[in-house]
Design a protein around this motif. Structure first.
Motif, PDB file in Angstrom:
ATOM      1  N   VAL A   1       0.880  -1.171   0.000  1.00  0.00           N
ATOM      2  CA  VAL A   1       0.000   0.000   0.000  1.00  0.00           C
ATOM      3  C   VAL A   1       0.915   1.218   0.000  1.00  0.00           C
ATOM      4  CG1 VAL A   1      -1.762   1.314   1.220  1.00  0.00           C
ATOM      5  CG2 VAL A   1      -1.833  -1.197   1.260  1.00  0.00           C
ATOM      6  N   LEU A   2       0.682   2.096  -0.965  1.00  0.00           N
ATOM      7  CA  LEU A   2       1.461   3.338  -1.073  1.00  0.00           C
ATOM      8  C   LEU A   2       0.583   4.486  -0.574  1.00  0.00           C
ATOM      9  CD1 LEU A   2       3.536   5.384  -2.052  1.00  0.00           C
ATOM     10  CD2 LEU A   2       2.962   4.810  -4.404  1.00  0.00           C
ATOM     11  N   LEU A   3       0.958   5.045   0.565  1.00  0.00           N
ATOM     12  CA  LEU A   3       0.217   6.187   1.113  1.00  0.00           C
ATOM     13  C   LEU A   3       0.845   7.466   0.608  1.00  0.00           C
ATOM     14  CD1 LEU A   3      -0.273   5.184   4.883  1.00  0.00           C
ATOM     15  CD2 LEU A   3      -1.913   4.951   2.992  1.00  0.00           C
ATOM     16  N   MET A   4       0.039   8.298  -0.064  1.00  0.00           N
ATOM     17  CA  MET A   4       0.544   9.600  -0.516  1.00  0.00           C
ATOM     18  C   MET A   4       0.521  10.560   0.668  1.00  0.00           C
ATOM     19  SD  MET A   4       1.527   9.209  -3.515  1.00  0.00           S
ATOM     20  CE  MET A   4       2.078  10.907  -3.719  1.00  0.00           C
ATOM     21  N   SER A   5       1.679  11.165   0.924  1.00  0.00           N
ATOM     22  CA  SER A   5       1.771  12.127   2.029  1.00  0.00           C
ATOM     23  C   SER A   5       1.805  13.556   1.492  1.00  0.00           C
ATOM     24  CB  SER A   5       2.989  11.820   2.902  1.00  0.00           C
ATOM     25  OG  SER A   5       4.078  11.394   2.130  1.00  0.00           O
ATOM     26  N   VAL A   6       1.505  13.700   0.179  1.00  0.00           N
ATOM     27  CA  VAL A   6       1.224  15.000  -0.460  1.00  0.00           C
ATOM     28  C   VAL A   6       0.132  14.709  -1.485  1.00  0.00           C
ATOM     29  CG1 VAL A   6       3.602  15.885  -0.248  1.00  0.00           C
ATOM     30  CG2 VAL A   6       2.930  14.666  -2.327  1.00  0.00           C
ATOM     31  N   ASN A   7      -0.537  15.743  -1.971  1.00  0.00           N
ATOM     32  CA  ASN A   7      -1.469  15.520  -3.082  1.00  0.00           C
ATOM     33  C   ASN A   7      -0.635  15.233  -4.322  1.00  0.00           C
ATOM     34  OD1 ASN A   7      -4.273  15.947  -2.066  1.00  0.00           O
ATOM     35  ND2 ASN A   7      -3.304  17.825  -1.330  1.00  0.00           N
ATOM     36  N   PRO A   8      -0.884  14.097  -4.999  1.00  0.00           N
ATOM     37  CA  PRO A   8       0.006  13.678  -6.080  1.00  0.00           C
ATOM     38  C   PRO A   8       0.023  14.660  -7.245  1.00  0.00           C
ATOM     39  CG  PRO A   8      -1.973  12.326  -6.045  1.00  0.00           C
ATOM     40  CD  PRO A   8      -2.011  13.168  -4.810  1.00  0.00           C
ATOM     41  N   GLY A   9       1.151  14.686  -7.943  1.00  0.00           N
ATOM     42  CA  GLY A   9       1.279  15.525  -9.138  1.00  0.00           C
ATOM     43  C   GLY A   9       2.585  16.292  -9.208  1.00  0.00           C
TER      44      GLY A   9
END
Ligand SMILES: O=C(CO)[C@@H](O)[C@H](O)COP(=O)(O)O
Ligand SMILES: [Fe+2]
Length: 216
Positions: free
Chosen positions: A134-142
């Motif tokens: 599971v990859l948790l994004m710790s910023v909004n992706p982009g």
């Protein structure tokens, strides 16, 4: 499990990828993280298969590909042909996530499911047995270089509990704003794999930074 490090190529020098990949090959990095963006799922466009194919020819580390695209299932077979080890798809981009995860496995890759910062980890309760990561994004992706979203620490702890209760073998990766201050707290909360872009590639000693993350 020792902490794994997956440097994000998005922050590399695109005019001299050979030099940056030589550095990754020499370093203690475990994987290489590649961010594919389509300008629809996220408000940015990065790179696609021509770059991934070129990188895969010279990179000695397993490729950890993070697809920030709609309907990523369209590219499972093509991704497998790059020799990638891990295909990460966003929960928010997949209508039939169970089918997509199984198709990734049938294509011979490990399957990672990625969550945006606002998506609760509970959405994965009925797929956690089937995923490798599971990859948790710790910023909004982009974009690279953004500030770490503090709530990620709580999400890591909740996900760690969910994985233990389900008896799942999934590992936890975190991506976005991982640097000297946030990395130790993430590892203490239960993260297995740290993705880091700017902190590594903008440093005057990227190999040393990778070594320091590995030592956590
Ligand atoms: O997926 C992404 C961004 O959407 C990342 O992989 C970034 O490339 C991480 O960059 P830093 O926050 O570490 O600079
Ligand atoms: Fe990423």
């Amino acid at each position: 499990m020792a902490t794994l490090v997956s440097p994000s190529l998005l922050a590399a020098n695109f005019l001299d990828l050979q030099r940056d990949i030589d550095m990754i090959n020499r370093s203690e990095a475990d994987w290489l993280h590649l961010d594919v963006m389509d300008g629809v799922f996220v408000p940015n466009i990065s790179f696609g298969f021509p770059i991934i194919d070129a990188v895969s020819k010279i990179c000695k580390k397993p490729l950890d590909i993070h697809f920030m695209i709609t309907k990523p299932e369209r590219y499972i077979a093509r991704t497998a042909r790059t020799g990638a080890m891990m295909m990460n798809v966003h929960y928010e981009a997949c209508t039939h996530l169970n089918r997509t995860v199984h198709e990734i496995h049938e294509a011979g890759m490990k399957a990672g499911v990625t969550l945006n910062p606002s998506t609760p980890v509970s959405m994965l309760e009925d797929i956690i047995q089937d995923v490798d990561m599971v990859l948790l994004m710790s910023v909004n992706p982009g974009f690279g270089g953004q500030a770490f979203i503090e709530n990620t620490i709580n999400k890591v702890k909740r996900l760690r509990r969910m994985i233990a209760e389900a008896g799942s073998k999934a590992v936890i990766e975190v991506d976005g704003g991982v640097q000297a201050e946030t990395a130790p707290r993430l590892v203490a909360a239960g993260v297995d794999v740290l993705v880091s872009g700017s902190y590594i590639f903008k440093s005057s000693n990227p190999e040393g930074v990778i070594k320091s993350l590995k030592a956590l």
